[in-house]
Each structure stands twice: as C-alpha cells, then as structure tokens.
Write a protein that holds these residues in place. Structure first.
Motif, PDB file in Angstrom:
ATOM      1  N   LYS A  57      37.252  38.885  27.408  1.00 39.90           N
ATOM      2  CA  LYS A  57      37.288  39.378  28.253  1.00 39.90           C
ATOM      3  C   LYS A  57      37.516  40.623  29.197  1.00 39.90           C
ATOM      4  CE  LYS A  57      38.499  36.958  32.415  1.00 39.90           C
ATOM      5  NZ  LYS A  57      37.306  36.640  33.486  1.00 39.90           N
ATOM      6  N   ARG A  59      40.198  42.172  29.456  1.00 43.03           N
ATOM      7  CA  ARG A  59      41.777  41.999  30.405  1.00 43.03           C
ATOM      8  C   ARG A  59      42.173  42.757  29.776  1.00 43.03           C
ATOM      9  NH1 ARG A  59      42.830  35.752  32.693  1.00 43.03           N
ATOM     10  NH2 ARG A  59      41.478  36.195  34.019  1.00 43.03           N
ATOM     11  N   SER A 145      37.308  32.578  34.335  1.00 44.69           N
ATOM     12  CA  SER A 145      35.837  32.040  34.953  1.00 44.69           C
ATOM     13  C   SER A 145      35.251  33.627  33.942  1.00 44.69           C
ATOM     14  CB  SER A 145      36.214  32.893  35.975  1.00 44.69           C
ATOM     15  OG  SER A 145      36.509  34.141  36.387  1.00 44.69           O
ATOM     16  N   ASN A 147      33.881  35.586  32.959  1.00 42.90           N
ATOM     17  CA  ASN A 147      33.020  36.884  33.108  1.00 42.90           C
ATOM     18  C   ASN A 147      33.754  37.514  32.826  1.00 42.90           C
ATOM     19  OD1 ASN A 147      34.755  35.740  35.808  1.00 42.90           O
ATOM     20  ND2 ASN A 147      34.642  38.173  35.244  1.00 42.90           N
ATOM     21  N   SER A 153      32.531  36.300  39.862  1.00 38.06           N
ATOM     22  CA  SER A 153      32.592  35.083  38.787  1.00 38.06           C
ATOM     23  C   SER A 153      31.339  34.595  38.668  1.00 38.06           C
ATOM     24  CB  SER A 153      33.262  34.414  38.992  1.00 38.06           C
ATOM     25  OG  SER A 153      34.977  34.394  38.947  1.00 38.06           O
ATOM     26  N   GLU A 182      35.584  29.739  43.151  1.00 39.88           N
ATOM     27  CA  GLU A 182      36.942  28.919  41.886  1.00 39.88           C
ATOM     28  C   GLU A 182      37.139  28.420  42.797  1.00 39.88           C
ATOM     29  OE1 GLU A 182      36.876  32.447  42.476  1.00 39.88           O
ATOM     30  OE2 GLU A 182      36.058  33.764  40.667  1.00 39.88           O
TER      31      GLU A 182
HETATM   32 MG    MG Z   1      38.414  35.455  37.422  1.00 37.89          MG
END
Ligand code: MG
Ligand code: TXA
Length: 327
Positions: A57, A59, A145, A147, A153, A182
């Motif tokens: 991701k 992140r 999610s 993405n 998402s 979501e």
């Molecule tokens: Mg998310």
C-alpha cells in the motif's frame, strides 16, 4: 501480474477460491471482493504477510487493520464480546459493521496487524465470495481497502489491478462492490458505543439496536468528549523514548537495529534488537512486541536510527510519535 478469476463465471469460481485460499495460507496477498470495497487481504496471523500489506500500500504509517472472519465463533476466539457487541453482531453480521473489541491475549493475530493495540477490529462480511474465501482459507484475514495509500478505495477489480497488481498473487473479480462505501466502525466501551468511522451501516440503525444514541467522533462531538483512551488508535510506550541514539546513557534500555550496537549497550537495562541483520521488514514485524517488552522493563528507551527505506518510513513514524511529549 496476479492470477485473476471472474467469480461470476461458475466454472472459475471454485478454482478461484482454491487458489486464493492457498495464496493466503502461504502468506501471499489476495485482492478480495467484499460488499463494501475490495480488500488487500493477507493472513492476519502472519507478521510477514501483514508486513507485505503495508509495503504494497505504501502506507507511511502502521494503521491497525480490520480482521475478517467467517463466523461469530471465529470472532469470539479472537476478541471479547460484551452485551453491546453481541447485540450488534447479532443485528448486523454478516454485514458492513466493524467492531473494535478487546483482543484475547492468546488470539492468533500478528502484532503488526493491530499496530500493537490491545484491541482488534473485526468484521464478518456478507458478500458470498468473501465468506466462501474466509471459510476455505481457515485463517483470520487482515484486509485494508485495496488501494495505494492516498488513493480512493477500490470498488472494481480493475482499480485493484491498477493500484496493487504487482503485489498480488491472486485477484478475485466479483464485479462492482455492491455498496461502494467502507464499513462503519464502532467501539463498544465502558461509557457506551462510540462511532469511530461512519460507513455503510447508518448511525441510526446502530442506535436503534442499542436503544440509544452513539457517542460521536471527537471532532463532531467536541462538547461531549469521549475518553481519549478509548479512541487512542495507536500504541505508545509509557516510558520516554529518545530517537536517533548513537549511545546508550546510564539507566536506559536500547531499541537496537542492525549488527553493531552503540557505546553503552553492554550496560543497557534491557535490549531489543528489531533486526540484527538490519532488515526493515523484519524490524516492522517485531516493532510492537519490542516496544512492549522495553516498556515493561520500565527504563527510558534509547532508539537507534532506522533507515527510512521501505517499511522503515512507517517504523520511524511510529517511533517519532512514541517520542513526542504526551500530556
Ligand atoms: Mg482505506
Ligand atoms: O469496508 C471496509 O471496512 C474495508 C473492507 C476491505 O473490509 N476495509 C477498510 O480497511 O476500510 P482500512 O484499513 O482502509 O480501514 C480500517 C480502519 C482504519 O481507519 C483503522 O484505523 C481502523 O479501521 N481500525 C482498525 N483497527 C482498529 C483498532 N483496534 N482501534 C481503532 N481503530 C481501528
């Protein structure tokens, strides 16, 4: 590129489920449809598999993830349900409500999946493909999610392929996500149920089951703040932490990284080495247990520098926040 299965084709459905379940069990990533949005799925009991979610991701921080289960019984093995949680699960599961509950100490969930928290977010999805996959996999499935960080998402398999195709072993294409929004996240707690994220299940429907209003998000409901401890979505040690330490001072513990320990390490109160080999992914998997162990040793922590590459960025984010002054 992943193996892609059209789950609306009866001939592909069985093979798709088997491939995806096998991929999850061996620690690989799967693009998983749910009724809300597509999820980036991995075995929640494997630290390495969950680390791969964060890496894919991109992140910059370790947000705790939702753990998906095939049954209420499976959920009850992972977390403690009070009366409100039991009522909400009875009313909304299977479905788009996520419950944040106290995690059982013996629950087989990797620390990195809950970002070290004593709670776990659980959801029993309604989508028939998700349920079949969870049954077949036989492991709890962590899935944010599907993405890349900062993107919206994914509600189509094509979105998942665009954002994360390279990271996936298998992608199950079940068509557009039926809800496209979501799940709603709530946390039952001592002073009532709090809404942590609005989503596919409306607040009013939850209030109707509970027979009273929900506590609000702090921003929406500043006049009646809920206990900050309940909303704390990030684990932080209670002892002070000193970043970028190139030496251990007397009375300090050491959070180490790599083969070479700094001066003073021999006299450290306690030492946790996140990765003697200097591997940031291994360090990410060990981070939360290491912080907890040093926290219980009671001494201030000297943290060695950790490279910012890969999951190192998220590790540094967490350490910076652990080092920030707290009230
Ligand atoms: Mg998310
Ligand atoms: O519909 C959904 O919920 C989708 C599908 C795939 O299930 N999943 C999803 O996951 O939206 P994600 O990772 O994008 O969002 C999960 C949210 C995060 O905001 C996270 O902070 C919160 O859940 N969360 C997870 N565990 C938590 C915990 N123990 N305490 C508080 N918040 C938690």
């Amino acid at each position: 590129m992943p193996l892609v299965f059209d789950m609306n084709d009866p001939a592909r459905r069985g093979p798709g489920l088997r491939e995806a379940a096998a991929a999850l069990r061996r620690g690989a990533l799967v693009g998983m449809p749910t009724e809300t949005v597509y999820g980036l799925a991995a075995d929640a009991s494997s630290g390495a598999a969950v680390a791969a979610i964060y890496a894919a991701k991109g992140r910059p921080r370790f947000n705790p993830l939702i753990v998906h289960v095939p049954s209420l019984a499976a959920a009850q093995e992972l977390a403690v349900f009070d009366a409100a949680a039991t009522a909400l699960a009875g009313a909304f599961w299977p479905g788009s409500l996520t419950l944040v509950l106290p995690r059982r100490p013996e629950a087989a969930i990797a620390d990195i999946a809950t970002a070290g928290l004593p709670t776990v977010a659980l959801r029993l999805p309604a989508h028939p493909v998700t349920r079949a996959l969870l049954e077949e996999a036989g492991v709890p499935v962590a899935a944010p999610s599907a993405n890349r960080s900062g993107h919206v998402s994914a509600t189509l398999a094509a979105h998942v392929l665009d954002d994360l195709g390279d990271a996936l072993a298998v992608l199950l294409d079940a068509g557009p996500s039926p809800l496209g929004l979501e799940s709603t996240i709530v946390a039952p707690g001592p002073s009532g149920v709090v809404l942590l994220r609005p989503g596919a299940v409306p607040r009013q429907a939850i209030a109707a089951v509970l027979g009273g209003p929900l506590g609000g998000l702090p921003a929406e409901d500043a006049a009646a703040p809920v206990s900050p401890g309940m909303l704390a979505s990030h684990y932080a040690p209670s002892v002070p932490l000193r970043l970028g330490s190139d030496a251990v001072r007397p009375g300090e513990s050491l959070l180490a990284f790599g083969p070479d320990l700094p001066p003073g390490a021999a006299k450290a109160v306690a030492i946790e080495n996140l990765s003697p080999a200097g591997d940031v992914t291994e360090a990410a998997i060990r981070l939360f247990a290491a912080l907890r162990n040093l926290d219980s040793a009671g001494a201030p922590i000297a943290a060695m520098p950790i490279p910012a590459e890969g999951l190192g960025e998220a590790i540094n984010d967490r350490l910076r926040r652990a080092a920030a002054p707290r009230s």
